[in-house]
Design a protein around this motif. Structure first.
Motif, short mmCIF file in Angstrom:
data_model
loop_
_atom_site.label_atom_id
_atom_site.label_comp_id
_atom_site.label_asym_id
_atom_site.label_seq_id
_atom_site.Cartn_x
_atom_site.Cartn_y
_atom_site.Cartn_z
N ARG A 214 -19.22 10.42 20.74
CA ARG A 214 -20.29 9.93 19.87
C ARG A 214 -21.64 10.31 20.45
O ARG A 214 -22.52 10.79 19.75
CB ARG A 214 -20.23 8.40 19.78
N ALA A 215 -21.77 10.08 21.79
CA ALA A 215 -23.06 10.27 22.44
C ALA A 215 -23.51 11.72 22.35
O ALA A 215 -24.69 12.01 22.21
CB ALA A 215 -22.98 9.83 23.90
N LYS A 216 -22.54 12.65 22.40
CA LYS A 216 -22.97 14.04 22.32
C LYS A 216 -23.12 14.50 20.89
O LYS A 216 -23.32 15.68 20.63
CB LYS A 216 -22.04 14.95 23.14
N GLY A 217 -23.02 13.57 19.96
CA GLY A 217 -23.40 13.87 18.58
C GLY A 217 -22.37 14.61 17.77
O GLY A 217 -22.71 15.31 16.83
N LEU A 218 -21.09 14.45 18.10
CA LEU A 218 -20.05 15.09 17.30
C LEU A 218 -19.99 14.46 15.91
O LEU A 218 -20.33 13.29 15.74
CB LEU A 218 -18.69 14.92 17.96
N ALA A 219 -19.55 15.26 14.95
CA ALA A 219 -19.38 14.72 13.60
C ALA A 219 -18.29 13.66 13.63
O ALA A 219 -17.30 13.78 14.36
CB ALA A 219 -18.99 15.84 12.64
N GLU A 220 -18.46 12.63 12.82
CA GLU A 220 -17.55 11.49 12.85
C GLU A 220 -16.10 11.91 12.61
O GLU A 220 -15.18 11.45 13.29
CB GLU A 220 -18.00 10.46 11.80
N HIS A 221 -15.87 12.84 11.63
CA HIS A 221 -14.49 13.21 11.35
C HIS A 221 -13.86 13.93 12.52
O HIS A 221 -12.67 13.82 12.76
CB HIS A 221 -14.40 14.04 10.06
N ARG A 222 -14.67 14.66 13.30
CA ARG A 222 -14.13 15.31 14.50
C ARG A 222 -13.76 14.27 15.55
O ARG A 222 -12.73 14.38 16.21
CB ARG A 222 -15.16 16.28 15.09
#
Lengths: 311, 330
Positions: A214-222
């Motif tokens: 989450r912290a590194k900003g991945l897309a939610e579905h990933r």
């Protein structure tokens, strides 16, 4: 490798015990002669049968004889149909698979997405509906659900055939006959696996690596697919293998109510008629299925979890 | 602390004498007693009657509260079945056979949930059947529990060959669907209430044995048990006084799930004619009877099935709650 051998050895022990249990049932608890000739047969007739079936030999000799034959797949002839037990069991097994495999696929296809959705939408109405349905699905006895399905969809509405396995009237008639039993059979494992999926995803979702993702900003579905669900699948696979027992018990119930000529119904009838060779062979077959599937589940760990693979 | 006005007695004492130890239970006052006001909140909670704490927690969970209420209602129905049931559960009335529920156009107000194939009142039979259901459930859970806990304690505490044999047996038990074994044993030894209780207990002892064993192994290594061993306490004393009390939480959780399972098995075995003799009203027997007449009265299977589902659900939910409450994984 050592681990695998150890597991195989444990599995063999279970199968050995199962065969012994079958032997005990046949020759110690139940009296196969009395079951065949009836309670009021003459002593002479009983003695003749006893000799014919080799039951006058010492019990150890009978045990060794039973085990050596059993290992070769020879469980004798069914008391009732005089068919060879192994071929009878295998034939019925394939018919049970016609229900059981679609049922397990259905349970997986429903429980994985619903469980994941229920976990990530925690405490929303989706979650509540899924949880309540899963709880009821787990609590409702399959023999009752089966009867209600017949009452509603076959008797009251007339949409579905009520029972039987029909193969000579085209594909769709066959599908119509197998639809209700498949669905009822899928219900209990579906409910159980949905609850399991939900709780494992909830556990995983609080792990550090999900927070990092989450912290590194991945897309939610990933995050959900690569980080949460894939890790949640590891315990889920073992639980699916453990559901085999449920599916076998469910097959006995569902096939009996829907008159589906599979292994479960054969079991149920053989138990009732005390057709002991079939029961003993069936116990061995169930043990083998259980052991093999558990072994496969253990092996699938290596596919799903690289930590196990590299050990 | 934003304000220098001390809020509690503990803080006051600390404010007055900063050298005083923070530990409220430390015997810093040679003659004085420790009053409740001097003890922080968490410790008071532990000291409170555990039953009260459990009740409060139960009240906080809606699902568990409703489940507990339902089970209480069921116990009441079973205890006072003769008073509550509107009809004699065995009274047949051939004119009133296979009636639908009272709210149906063809229903009869005398029979709220309709009648079965012999014209017996379904509601009265459901109420009376709860006696047998609860009795069989309780008896089998107690029997399975006693056997399983004893074996689990011994295996976990002593280990060795006893442990090895026991674990292989539980493996074997897990490899077979207990419904299959149950039907088989019932077919061989014959149907009956006592037989059924033994068969269900047989399906359950392994769960207790596994969990209690692992608790016993964990507890055995704790300091107070090692201390008791060093003091020369007998094995019996250690098992009963020190290890068993630590297994109570897991035992309660399993008991709740086991009750749900026992009720399910009783119904299933009776349904297939290998449980309670058909003359005695049980929910499973009622379903078996309803199956024969479902073409004529499709209401007959509805209510006994709902009774089974709700009862199993209630014990499952209570088990879930107990697991959260005791915070034990079983």
């Amino acid at each position: 490798m050592y681990y695998l051998l150890n597991r195989i050895a444990q599995g063999l022990v279970v199968i050995f015990f199962a065969l012994t249990l079958g032997f005990l049932l046949v020759f110690v608890i139940g009296d196969p002669v009395l079951m065949r000739v009836g309670e009021d047969a003459s002593q002479e007739m009983i003695d003749r049968y006893r000799q014919m079936m080799g039951l006058d030999r010492p019990i150890i000799v009978q045990y060794v004889d039973f085990m050596t034959r059993a290992v070769q797949g020879d469980f004798g002839l069914s008391y009732r149909s005089q068919q060879d037990v192994l071929s009878l069991l295998l034939e019925r097994l394939s018919r049970s698979a016609e229900l059981a495999i679609p049922a397990i696929i259905l349970a997986l296809v429903v429980s994985i997405p619903v469980g994941v959705l229920s976990a990530i939408k925690r405490n929303t109405w989706i979650d509540y509906v899924a949880r309540v349905l899963a709880l009821i699905g787990q609590a409702a006895p399959q023999f009752w659900v089966a009867i209600m399905a017949i009452v509603i969809f076959a008797v009251a509405l007339g949409w579905m055939p009520s029972s039987g396995r029909v193969t000579d009237q085209g594909f769709w008639t066959y599908v119509a006959h197998m639809a209700m039993p498949t669905f009822v059979l899928a219900l209990t494992p579906m409910a159980y696996l949905t609850r399991m999926m939900r709780s494992t995803v909830l556990e995983v979702i609080n792990e550090d690596y999900v927070r990092t993702a989450r912290a590194k900003g991945l897309a939610e579905h990933r995050i959900i697919y690569y980080h949460a669900v894939r890790n949640a699948l590891v315990p889920y696979v073992t639980l699916t293998a453990l559901q085999v027992g449920n599916v076998i018990a469910g097959s006995m119930v569902v096939e009996s109510v829907f008159s589906w000529p599979g292994l479960g119904r054969l079991f149920m009838n053989s138990i009732r008629q005390l057709d002991i060779p079939v029961v003993a062979g069936g116990l061995a077959l169930v043990a083998v299925i259980y052991v093999v599937l558990n072994l496969l589940a253990d092996l699938s760990y290596t596919l799903l979890d690289p930590r196990v693979r590299n050990k | 602390m934003a304000t220098d006005i001390p809020r509690s007695d503990t803080e006051k004492r600390n404010a007055q004498d900063p050298r005083q130890p923070m530990d409220p239970l430390a015997p810093e006052q040679p003659t004085g007693q420790i009053t409740d006001s001097e003890v922080p909140e968490q410790i008071i909670a532990v000291r409170r009657n555990p039953w009260k704490v459990a009740l409060k927690e139960l009240y906080a969970s809606k699902a568990a509260l409703i489940s507990a209420g339902f089970i209480l209602l069921l116990i009441m129905l079973a205890l006072f079945a003769d008073v509550i049931a509107p009809h004699d559960p065995q009274a047949m009335s051939l004119i009133d056979r296979m009636l639908p529920p009272a709210w149906n156009a063809e229903g009869d107000m005398r029979y709220l949930l309709g009648t079965d194939g012999q014209g017996r009142d379904i509601l009265s039979r459901i109420i009376h059947a709860s006696q047998m259901t609860l009795m069989v459930g309780l008896a089998s859970v107690v029997l399975g529990g006693i056997v399983g806990v004893t074996l689990g304690l011994l295996a976990g505490y002593f280990g060795g060959w006893l442990d090895a044999i026991l674990m292989r047996f539980t493996d074997l038990q897990l490899a077979f669907p207990s419904l299959l074994l149950g039907l088989l044993v019932m077919a061989i030894i014959g149907t009956g209430v006592l037989e059924l209780v033994c068969v269900i207990a047989l399906a359950q002892w392994a769960f207790y044995a596994r969990v209690v064993r692992s608790e016993a192994i964990k507890t055995r290594e704790l300091e107070f048990v090692q201390g008791a061993i060093a003091l020369g306490a007998s094995n019996t004393r250690i098992l009963l006084q020190h290890i068993l009390p630590n297994c109570v939480a897991s035992m309660l959780i399993i008991a709740s799930f086991s009750l749900a399972m026992a009720i399910y098995y009783e119904a299933a075995l009776s349904f297939f004619g290998l449980g309670i003799p058909p003359a005695i009203p049980t929910w499973g027997n009622m379903l078996a009877g309803a199956r024969d007449i479902m073409l004529a009265n499709f209401w007959a299977p509805v209510f006994p099935g709902i009774a089974i589902t709700l009862t199993v659900l209630a014990f499952n939910l209570l088990g879930d709650w107990a697991r959260d409450f005791f915070d034990v994984r079983v």
